[in-house]
Design a protein around this motif. Structure first.
Motif, PDB file in Angstrom:
ATOM      1  N   GLU A 193       0.845  -1.206   0.000  1.00 37.05           N
ATOM      2  CA  GLU A 193       0.000   0.000   0.000  1.00 37.05           C
ATOM      3  C   GLU A 193       0.874   1.247   0.000  1.00 37.05           C
ATOM      4  O   GLU A 193       0.641   2.180  -0.787  1.00 37.05           O
ATOM      5  N   ASP A 194       1.887   1.251   0.866  1.00 33.93           N
ATOM      6  CA  ASP A 194       2.797   2.398   0.939  1.00 33.93           C
ATOM      7  C   ASP A 194       3.580   2.577  -0.361  1.00 33.93           C
ATOM      8  O   ASP A 194       3.961   3.696  -0.707  1.00 33.93           O
ATOM      9  N   LEU A 195       3.795   1.499  -1.078  1.00 33.46           N
ATOM     10  CA  LEU A 195       4.490   1.554  -2.357  1.00 33.46           C
ATOM     11  C   LEU A 195       3.604   2.173  -3.442  1.00 33.46           C
ATOM     12  O   LEU A 195       4.101   2.658  -4.445  1.00 33.46           O
ATOM     13  N   GLY A 196       2.294   2.163  -3.187  1.00 31.73           N
ATOM     14  CA  GLY A 196       1.361   2.755  -4.146  1.00 31.73           C
ATOM     15  C   GLY A 196       0.617   1.737  -4.982  1.00 31.73           C
ATOM     16  O   GLY A 196       0.123   2.057  -6.069  1.00 31.73           O
ATOM     17  N   ARG A 232       7.323  -2.062  -8.320  1.00 32.39           N
ATOM     18  CA  ARG A 232       7.693  -0.723  -7.850  1.00 32.39           C
ATOM     19  C   ARG A 232       7.631   0.288  -8.988  1.00 32.39           C
ATOM     20  O   ARG A 232       7.070   1.368  -8.838  1.00 32.39           O
ATOM     21  N   GLN A 233       8.196  -0.073 -10.127  1.00 34.24           N
ATOM     22  CA  GLN A 233       8.192   0.847 -11.275  1.00 34.24           C
ATOM     23  C   GLN A 233       6.766   1.160 -11.729  1.00 34.24           C
ATOM     24  O   GLN A 233       6.437   2.312 -12.021  1.00 34.24           O
ATOM     25  N   GLN A 234       5.942   0.136 -11.758  1.00 32.79           N
ATOM     26  CA  GLN A 234       4.550   0.338 -12.177  1.00 32.79           C
ATOM     27  C   GLN A 234       3.814   1.217 -11.172  1.00 32.79           C
ATOM     28  O   GLN A 234       3.056   2.110 -11.567  1.00 32.79           O
ATOM     29  N   ALA A 235       4.030   0.981  -9.886  1.00 31.67           N
ATOM     30  CA  ALA A 235       3.314   1.732  -8.849  1.00 31.67           C
ATOM     31  C   ALA A 235       3.754   3.187  -8.780  1.00 31.67           C
ATOM     32  O   ALA A 235       2.942   4.082  -8.537  1.00 31.67           O
ATOM     33  N   THR A 236       5.043   3.411  -8.969  1.00 26.72           N
ATOM     34  CA  THR A 236       5.581   4.774  -8.823  1.00 26.72           C
ATOM     35  C   THR A 236       5.707   5.516 -10.144  1.00 26.72           C
ATOM     36  O   THR A 236       5.881   6.739 -10.147  1.00 26.72           O
ATOM     37  N   GLY A 237       5.663   4.781 -11.257  1.00 26.75           N
ATOM     38  CA  GLY A 237       5.876   5.407 -12.548  1.00 26.75           C
ATOM     39  C   GLY A 237       7.323   5.806 -12.795  1.00 26.75           C
ATOM     40  O   GLY A 237       7.623   6.554 -13.714  1.00 26.75           O
TER      41      GLY A 237
END
Length: 194
Positions: free
Chosen positions: A137-140, A187-192
């Motif tokens: 969740e915190d990762l987005g 991570r890349q997908q969640a943060t862009g």
């Protein structure tokens, strides 16, 4: 103070024996012998093996809570905290190859036995699931957070089972690298951010 120390020695010995041999295969005599105390002194601290089991579960839960809290304090972001969880398979590789995951094997054994403490032991697995969910969740990851958490948790249990079956250290390292690659893509997908 001596009684408290003796009780802790019993719990620590039982924890190791339940992990190495299993709960059902470990007797009062085995635990008493491991701490070199008389059965009378042993019964002063614990009347039943189920009481010892509950104390072992509480110890394991407290140990895992401290471990996760430590990662919360020291790892700089949720992806690094999840990475700590993943890498624990390598850190504990020798024990895992010998006996499996201490959490997973206990829950599995108690479930097979239909033991009353199964739900109590499963609190540790729930702790892992909930902690991993918060990290995602915190990762987005939004609504995918819980599924991602279950993926990592099931991955760790699967790797522990296969590592125990085949004793293949290279397999464990390969699987850790694969799940870390997956985590990076999440991570890349969640943060862009590539």
């Amino acid at each position: 103070m001596a009684a408290k120390a003796t009780r802790q020695q019993i719990v620590d010995a039982a924890d190791e024996l339940f992990y190495a041999r299993g709960f059902a295969a470990t007797s009062f005599a085995d635990i008493a012998a491991a701490v070199s105390i008389s059965r009378g002194n042993f019964y002063y601290h614990f009347k039943t093996k189920d009481e010892i089991l509950d104390a072992v579960i509480e110890k394991r839960l407290a140990d895992r809570e401290r471990l996760l809290a430590g990662w919360d304090e020291t790892a700089p972001d949720p992806a690094r905290r999840i990475e700590c969880f993943v890498r624990i398979v390598i850190a504990n590789q020798t024990k895992i190859m010998a006996h499996g995951c201490p959490v997973g094997t206990l829950v599995t054994e108690l479930t097979k036995l239909g033991h009353a403490s199964t739900d109590n032991a499963n609190r540790i697995m729930t702790l892992f699931r909930d902690w991993l969910t918060r990290q995602f969740e915190d990762l987005g990851c939004g609504t995918a957070a819980r599924e991602n958490a279950l993926h990592v948790l099931s991955w760790s249990q699967g790797v522990a089972t296969v590592a125990q079956a085949f004793g293949d250290e290279a397999f464990v390292r390969r699987e850790v690298e694969r799940i870390l690659q997956w985590l990076e893509s999440v991570r890349q997908q969640a943060t862009g951010n590539p």
